[in-house]
Design an enzyme around this catalytic site. Structure first.
Site, short mmCIF file in Angstrom:
data_model
loop_
_atom_site.label_atom_id
_atom_site.label_comp_id
_atom_site.label_asym_id
_atom_site.label_seq_id
_atom_site.Cartn_x
_atom_site.Cartn_y
_atom_site.Cartn_z
N SER A 37 11.86 -51.88 -17.57
CA SER A 37 13.26 -51.47 -17.51
C SER A 37 13.36 -49.94 -17.49
O SER A 37 12.38 -49.23 -17.74
CB SER A 37 14.01 -52.00 -18.72
OG SER A 37 13.66 -51.23 -19.86
N LYS A 38 14.57 -49.49 -17.21
CA LYS A 38 14.83 -48.06 -17.19
C LYS A 38 14.52 -47.45 -18.56
O LYS A 38 14.02 -46.34 -18.66
CB LYS A 38 16.29 -47.85 -16.81
CG LYS A 38 16.72 -46.42 -16.79
CD LYS A 38 18.15 -46.34 -16.34
CE LYS A 38 18.87 -45.10 -16.77
NZ LYS A 38 18.39 -44.32 -17.84
#
Ligand code: GLU
Length: 508
Positions: free
Chosen positions: A266-267
């Site tokens: 994920s970011k």
């Protein structure tokens, strides 16, 4: 005649292109070019609530930066376009009405509150509410209501959706077998699936309808997309059947996993560990917050593309460093892995370092000149050329060049205290003074010649390499690291070397 290879990358413009999406684009591109086919960009923008301004432009820019241009897409010649779903609304309407006529789709008027009630009621009993064959006649739709009533409700402007009739009768066996090029045969019991919404009450198609209609009309031969779409495969196959169309072939790519190997990348993983997960900087139009991109962080497209290509695939040999044309030649969709690929940021940097050694040095020189200038230092092209050759091996990122080269152009501001403590001895000032005297007579036109002269000098003086090299490096670089010392000395020249030694003698 075999069908021409046509693949598409079909992002929704809901934000910047994540590295996982970029890999999907890359695999599509590699597959298309390997088979002499076309790579199409289609913007899937039918979800108005999630539309983010600037995202489409960002996606196009990112593909361009990676050197994986699309053959057809927004702004190209309109062969099978338009390539934005918001410009194709009529096509979806016609398609869904053809399904209604065939008895494979129906109007459903159920209010969302009423569906919610059913859902809660089922949940309380430990069951899941599925809108399909076993309850559709008890719900409010054009199959349960009279023709007359349906007509009146539509004319009255009642809100409705259009649902797909997945199976007519669920009391008989309804299995479907679909083939995935990576995962093999996938068998699904259609009786367990719901009557998916194809058309929303806002008059726009859902992903499923638009995607299938477009893939058919755009003559897509292979659908290569993320693993998260695997559960939709059976539905899509059923849609093709209902339309009477031949489905394309499918391949679902493995997930990209966090550096720990657990869970989807994920970011936040990027933010936490300090690596970008986007190709280019992205400025959130609402918050103004900037998420870092590979480009701005000093990565080069060659390194990023090579690294991404190997996240979930390899050519079956030990070879790791590959240029785009080699990747095209070696790529095979059947060799893509089924299991998730762990994202290793260190490896990402390593690929970049390797490709920095291979790209045209002018790219590095330009970067160095630019970064020096933003530090108020003018570096001449021939100086940049010389220095890049001496330091590039140590650079993993373009943005590291100036840090690695600065001492060629400005005096060190400080001297690494640990190194000073270890290397600066009582006799050091005297040795360095002698060295300055030697420097006055030595020829600095070429590093190897100077090195020979230097060696003769230290043996005449009965000095050891260690006694002089480390302190000298400290004077010139401020650290014990850096390029070859003889090269540094020849580059700086007598005056600067002498003045840096004097400065260090005063300070240390
Ligand atoms: N719009 C979908 C996405 O953004 C496309 C999935 C597909 O390739 O079919 O993931």
């Amino acid at each position: 005649m075999t069908q021409a290879v046509r693949v598409r990358f079909a992002p929704s413009p809901t934000g910047p292109l994540h590295i996982g999406g970029l890999r999907t684009a890359l695999y599509n591109y590699l597959f298309a070019k390997k088979h002499g086919g076309d790579f199409i960009l289609r913007i899937e923008d039918t979800d108005q609530n999630r539309f983010v301004p600037g995202a489409e432009e960002y996606i196009i820019e990112a593909l361009k930066w990676c050197n994986i241009p699309f053959d057809e897409g927004p702004g190209t010649e309109n062969k099978k376009g338009p390539y934005k779903q918001s410009e194709r609304k009529e096509l979806y309407k016609n398609a869904v009405h053809s399904l209604i006529e065939k008895g494979r789709a129906y109007y459903a008027f159920d209010a969302s509150e009423s569906l919610e009630k059913h859902r809660v009621y089922h949940e309380e009993k430990g069951k899941t509410f599925i809108y399909n064959w076993h309850n559709r006649l008890k719900l409010e739709n054009s199959l349960s209501l009279s023709k007359e009533e349906v007509k009146i409700r539509i004319e009255n402007g009642d809100r409705y959706v259009i649902r797909f009739l997945m199976v007519e009768d669920g009391t008989i066996e309804n299995f479907i077998n679909s083939t995935d090029l990576i995962r093999g045969n996938i068998r699904v019991d259609l009786n367990l699936l719901d009557d998916k919404i194809l058309f929303k009450s806002d008059g726009l198609p859902t992903y499923h309808l638009a995607n299938v209609v477009d893939d058919h009309l755009m003559e897509i031969s292979h659908v290569i997309r993320g693993e998260e779409w695997l559960p939709s495969l059976a539905l899509h196959h059923q849609l093709y059947r209902a339309f009477g169309w031949t489905p394309p072939q499918f391949a679902h790519l493995p997930l990209l996993l966090k550096p720990t190997g657990k869970g989807k990348l994920s970011k936040r993983d990027g933010d936490k560990l300090g690596f970008p997960v986007f190709p280019l900087n992205w400025k959130d139009p609402e918050t103004g917050k900037v998420s870092p991109g590979y480009k701005e962080a000093g990565y080069i497209p060659e390194g990023v593309v090579n690294f991404l290509a190997l996240l979930g695939w390899n050519p079956g040999t030990e070879q790791e460093i590959m240029q785009l044309d080699e990747l095209i030649e070696l790529f095979s969709i059947e060799q893509v892995h089924k299991s998730g690929a762990r994202f290793n940021p260190e490896k990402n940097k390593w690929f970049n370092q390797q490709h920095l050694q291979q790209i045209h040095e002018s790219v590095l020189e330009t970067q160095l000149i630019k970064d020096a200038l933003s530090n108020d230092i003018v570096v001449l092209p021939q100086e940049a050329q010389k220095v890049v050759g001496l330091i590039k091996e140590r650079a993993s990122l373009l943005t590291e060049l100036w840090g690695l080269a600065a001492y060629f152009f400005k005096d060190p501001e400080e001297y690494n205290p640990k190194a000073v403590h270890k290397q600066w001895k009582e006799e050091t000032p005297e040795i360095l003074s002698k060295f300055c005297a030697f420097l006055n007579t030595a020829s600095l036109s070429e590093a190897s010649g100077f090195q020979t002269e230097f060696k003769t000098w230290i043996s005449e003086e009965s000095l050891s390499f260690g006694q002089i090299m480390a302190p000298l490096r400290l004077c010139l670089v401020g650290e014990l690291s850096g390029a070859d010392l003889f090269e540094i000395i020849c580059f700086l020249g007598r005056d600067i070397v002498t003045s840096r030694i004097q400065k260090a003698l005063e300070k240390l």
